[in-house]
Design an enzyme around this catalytic site. Structure first.
Site, PDB file in Angstrom:
ATOM      1  N   LYS A  76       0.827  -1.214   0.000  1.00 32.70           N
ATOM      2  CA  LYS A  76       0.000   0.000   0.000  1.00 32.70           C
ATOM      3  C   LYS A  76       0.861   1.265   0.000  1.00 32.70           C
ATOM      4  O   LYS A  76       0.597   2.194  -0.762  1.00 32.70           O
ATOM      5  CB  LYS A  76      -0.946  -0.015   1.214  1.00 32.70           C
ATOM      6  CG  LYS A  76      -1.943  -1.175   1.171  1.00 32.70           C
ATOM      7  CD  LYS A  76      -2.965  -1.093   2.275  1.00 32.70           C
ATOM      8  CE  LYS A  76      -2.411  -1.327   3.651  1.00 32.70           C
ATOM      9  NZ  LYS A  76      -1.866  -2.715   3.823  1.00 32.70           N
ATOM     10  N   THR A  77       1.889   1.297   0.831  1.00 31.48           N
ATOM     11  CA  THR A  77       2.772   2.473   0.839  1.00 31.48           C
ATOM     12  C   THR A  77       3.517   2.595  -0.487  1.00 31.48           C
ATOM     13  O   THR A  77       3.672   3.686  -1.030  1.00 31.48           O
ATOM     14  CB  THR A  77       3.771   2.385   2.000  1.00 31.48           C
ATOM     15  OG1 THR A  77       3.059   2.386   3.231  1.00 31.48           O
ATOM     16  CG2 THR A  77       4.728   3.572   1.981  1.00 31.48           C
ATOM     17  N   ASP A 121      -1.836   6.632   6.199  1.00 31.76           N
ATOM     18  CA  ASP A 121      -1.814   5.215   6.552  1.00 31.76           C
ATOM     19  C   ASP A 121      -2.732   4.961   7.744  1.00 31.76           C
ATOM     20  O   ASP A 121      -2.921   5.837   8.594  1.00 31.76           O
ATOM     21  CB  ASP A 121      -0.384   4.800   6.900  1.00 31.76           C
ATOM     22  CG  ASP A 121      -0.184   3.303   6.842  1.00 31.76           C
ATOM     23  OD1 ASP A 121      -1.079   2.594   6.346  1.00 31.76           O
ATOM     24  OD2 ASP A 121       0.870   2.828   7.308  1.00 31.76           O
ATOM     25  N   THR A 170      -5.874  -1.490   6.978  1.00 31.67           N
ATOM     26  CA  THR A 170      -5.882  -2.942   7.108  1.00 31.67           C
ATOM     27  C   THR A 170      -7.257  -3.438   7.526  1.00 31.67           C
ATOM     28  O   THR A 170      -7.489  -4.648   7.563  1.00 31.67           O
ATOM     29  CB  THR A 170      -4.844  -3.394   8.155  1.00 31.67           C
ATOM     30  OG1 THR A 170      -5.088  -2.707   9.395  1.00 31.67           O
ATOM     31  CG2 THR A 170      -3.435  -3.069   7.683  1.00 31.67           C
ATOM     32  N   ARG A 229       6.757  -8.511   1.952  1.00 27.81           N
ATOM     33  CA  ARG A 229       7.645  -8.048   3.028  1.00 27.81           C
ATOM     34  C   ARG A 229       8.271  -9.229   3.750  1.00 27.81           C
ATOM     35  O   ARG A 229       9.470  -9.221   4.062  1.00 27.81           O
ATOM     36  CB  ARG A 229       6.860  -7.182   4.015  1.00 27.81           C
ATOM     37  CG  ARG A 229       7.704  -6.763   5.235  1.00 27.81           C
ATOM     38  CD  ARG A 229       6.931  -5.873   6.176  1.00 27.81           C
ATOM     39  NE  ARG A 229       6.682  -4.586   5.537  1.00 27.81           N
ATOM     40  CZ  ARG A 229       5.613  -3.845   5.776  1.00 27.81           C
ATOM     41  NH1 ARG A 229       4.671  -4.287   6.586  1.00 27.81           N
ATOM     42  NH2 ARG A 229       5.478  -2.684   5.198  1.00 27.81           N
TER      43      ARG A 229
END
Length: 356
Positions: A76-77, A121, A170, A229
């Protein structure tokens, strides 16, 4: 290759945690793709977002507000930064928990440049007064700043330059409908397939100057929980093992041996995940058992079991949440190499009403 970068992330104690620690943040900054062409996975989201951005550039206008939802570590970032890069605009990054008052948001909005991208965020954790101010800012590019208190308070309208808000969450279900409806484009980020993670790992290995064979990448990808990640974190730990214990080349055997040292098994379960399953199977015959009892059995807090271990176990089909408690599935017995009790236990681990 894609990750997101929670502002308030603490260093995770688990190698398979999807939250970024400080090392992850430093590495991710160097590994993030710079445009949609480099971004791996999320095919539908990339295609749809590409249309949105190309159309905005053709009109000479700012892009519509974008809402990205999905689990941590899926990109997302990274996508927010790509949106800014594709639009040739600067980006401002903040988070919902950091905005506790409407004044905090007003200060950020009033300093934006025309066309700038504001990445927010964990937008669902923003305070209600700030959230209500955001409605008008997104729709009319205007906010009302309250000066003074009580009967003498005055609302001063403040015009804002056109900007693009990129919200990430999220937990999309916690967003109020009035806020969700103001986004022109919404996208849900899905977990990655192993083949996509292999491409992520090969790209990262090239950037980190790690020599890796195809079967080594496949081994890491299979243990990465569908999250880029985690794949990159496991790659770094396997790289360390290969440099110390072998010739520096990551093969399937080296990757498997390295991840065995870090207690990450073939399905991506770590020590906590297996402890939960073993307690459920060995102590409680597969369940049903209450969450609090299960947490005591593994020596962890109830919240840790519920929020850290259970989501992945449920997604993998190893554990089920029922009104009567937690229940192991046949796949859980098979994964740990155990045989379900044959008398009085149904195939799903629940006690047969008639004991047969």
């Amino acid at each position: 290759m894609n990750w997101d970068d929670p502002t308030d992330a603490a260093a995770p104690e688990r190698l398979v945690a999807s939250v970024a620690d400080r090392e992850d943040q430093a590495v991710e900054a160097a590994l993030r793709p710079k445009d949609l062409g480099e971004f791996i996975g999320q095919e539908k989201v990339r295609e749809q977002l590409d249309l949105v951005l190309r159309a905005a550039r053709a009109r000479g206008a700012t892009a519509d507000h974008v809402l990205l939802s999905g689990a941590p570590g899926l990109g997302k970032t990274t996508l927010s930064m790509i949106i800014a890069a594709e639009m040739g605009a600067p980006i401002r990054i903040t988070s919902g928990p950091a905005i506790q008052h409407a004044g905090d948001l007003a200060a950020i909005l009033s300093s934006l440049q025309e066309g700038e991208v504001l990445f927010l965020d964990e937008i669902h954790r923003m305070s209600r007064p700030a959230e209500e101010m955001l409605y008008m800012a997104m729709e009319d590019f205007r906010v009302d700043v309250i000066v003074g208190k009580g009967p003498g308070a005055t609302a001063i309208p403040l015009e804002l330059p056109p900007f693009t808000l990129v919200g990430a969450t999220t937990r999309a279900g916690l967003l109020p409908p009035p806020l969700r409806d103001r986004f022109g484009f919404t996208a849900h980020m899905e977990f990655y397939e192993p083949a996509e993670l292999e491409r992520v790992i090969h790209r990262s290995a090239g950037l980190l100057d790690v020599e890796i064979e195809g079967d080594g990448a496949a081994e890491i990808a299979g243990r990465s929980r569908g999250t880029p990640r985690i794949a990159n974190r496991l790659l770094r730990r396997v790289r360390d093992y290969a440099q110390v214990k072998a010739d520096g080349i990551v093969t399937r055997d080296i990757a498997a041996a390295a991840l065995a040292v870090y207690e990450v098994d073939a399905r991506g379960l770590d020590r906590l995940d297996r402890a939960v399953l073993e307690a459920l199977l060995k102590l409680f015959g597969g369940g049903p058992v209450g969450l609090s009892t299960l947490a005591v059995a593994v020596g962890e807090e109830r919240e840790t079991v519920e929020e850290v271990a259970e989501p992945f176990l449920v997604r993998e089909g190893l554990l089920a949440r029922t009104p009567r408690g937690r229940v192991a599935t046949p796949a859980a017995w098979a994964h740990l190499g155990l045989t379900p009790p044959g008398t009085g236990i149904a195939g799903n681990g629940q006690q047969d009403l008639f004991g047969t």
